[in-house]
Scaffold this active site. Structure first.
Site, short mmCIF file in Angstrom:
data_model
loop_
_atom_site.label_atom_id
_atom_site.label_comp_id
_atom_site.label_asym_id
_atom_site.label_seq_id
_atom_site.Cartn_x
_atom_site.Cartn_y
_atom_site.Cartn_z
N ASP A 41 0.78 -1.25 0.00
CA ASP A 41 0.00 0.00 0.00
C ASP A 41 0.82 1.30 0.00
OD1 ASP A 41 -1.93 -1.95 0.23
OD2 ASP A 41 -2.84 -1.18 2.07
N ASP A 79 -4.57 -0.94 -1.77
CA ASP A 79 -5.89 -0.80 -1.16
C ASP A 79 -6.78 -0.18 -2.25
OD1 ASP A 79 -6.88 -1.26 1.50
OD2 ASP A 79 -7.05 0.90 1.85
N HIS A 81 -10.73 0.61 -2.68
CA HIS A 81 -12.10 0.53 -2.17
C HIS A 81 -13.13 1.02 -3.17
CE1 HIS A 81 -10.53 -0.58 1.70
NE2 HIS A 81 -9.90 0.57 1.88
N HIS A 85 -17.48 2.55 0.60
CA HIS A 85 -17.02 1.31 1.24
C HIS A 85 -17.37 1.28 2.73
CE1 HIS A 85 -14.05 -1.70 2.69
NE2 HIS A 85 -14.39 -2.27 1.56
N HIS A 114 -10.76 6.86 1.41
CA HIS A 114 -9.38 6.74 0.90
C HIS A 114 -9.31 5.66 -0.16
CE1 HIS A 114 -9.63 3.63 3.99
NE2 HIS A 114 -8.70 2.99 3.31
N LYS A 139 -6.90 -5.15 -2.87
CA LYS A 139 -7.69 -5.65 -1.75
C LYS A 139 -8.63 -4.57 -1.25
CE LYS A 139 -3.92 -4.47 1.31
NZ LYS A 139 -4.60 -3.36 1.96
N CYS A 184 -2.06 -2.54 7.64
CA CYS A 184 -1.92 -3.50 6.53
C CYS A 184 -0.59 -4.26 6.54
CB CYS A 184 -2.17 -2.79 5.20
SG CYS A 184 -3.91 -2.29 5.06
#
Ligand code: VGL
Ligand code: ZN
Length: 238
Positions: A41, A79, A81, A85, A114, A139, A184
């Protein structure tokens, strides 16, 4: 007392001035063909100016760039989303970022919006130099489930496929770096030994969000899980 202090200062100055051998002996593990670097990330939203900026996040970039050439296998995570989310405070009326709520799979920290799919915030930081990266794991793209770990979503049921991928490629050890140490990076590192990998976190190639002691807690959980925490200077060239 004063004399001792100066003596110590003098000794440390001498030590600093002493010539260092061209290649200082390193005591740490040696990455080889069975090792993978997992870069977690390192995205615009998590560095300076981002919507969930990690303090000093950009500082990991030169360290990661120096480490990457030591690895024949580099995997990157992002990351990513959906808008609205479940991990966003804005999706829960009356809730604020950094509060914790109960979701179907357990407690969830709520974050500012984010890393929304397709946004600049979700892009990898431009200065990241990973020309040999072979896989990007995205993810957090299921609207109702968060995913800190690169191996398994927060419902503890949905696999990302990463463990199987790494095993199929003969990987036995993983080195985890990136953002954020206490979320993470930690969750990825904690899941890796269970999946059968020797696991290292390169501490100076990570930075933390730090929420109510989350960094200290993450360090304890990582050590309990059998993760070795080391510094980039400990890594030897293969
Ligand atoms: C992360 C909070 C929310 C991370 C991702 O990359 O550590 N933290 N989403
Ligand atoms: Zn997220």
């Amino acid at each position: 007392m004063k004399t001792i202090a100066w003596l110590l200062l003098g000794l440390s100055a001498l030590a600093d001035a002493a010539p260092k051998p061209a290649s200082a002996p390193r005591s740490g593990p040696v990455p080889d063909a069975t090792s993978a670097l997992i870069v977690v990330d390192v995205q615009n939203c998590f560095v300076e100016g981002g919507s969930l900026a990690v303090k000093d996040g950009l500082a990991v970039v030169p360290v990661v760039n120096r480490l990457a050439p030591l690895f024949a296998n580099v995997v990157v995570t992002q990351d990513r989303h959906t808008p609205g989310h479940a991990s966003f405070a804005s999706s829960h009326p009356g809730r604020k970022p950094f509060e914790t709520i109960a979701l179907s799979y357990g407690p969830q920290v709520l974050w500012p919006d984010h890393c929304v799919q397709g946004s600049d915030g979700a892009a990898l930081v431009e200065g990241l130099r990973l020309p040999t990266a072979q896989l990007i794991v995205r993810k957090g793209f299921h609207p109702d489930v968060d995913s800190y770990s690169a191996f398994e979503e927060a419902d503890h049921r949905t696999s990302t496929g990463l463990a199987a991928y790494l095993k199929a490629r003969g990987i036995r050890g993983v080195y985890v770096v990136g953002l954020a140490t206490d979320f993470c990076v930690a969750r990825t590192a904690i899941d890796a030994p269970t999946a059968g990998f020797a696991t290292f976190v390169v501490e100076d190639a990570t930075r933390a969000i730090e929420l109510d002691g989350s960094l200290a807690a993450a360090m304890v959980s990582m050590r309990k899980a059998g993760v070795a925490v080391l510094r980039s200077a400990d890594l030897a060239r293969p």
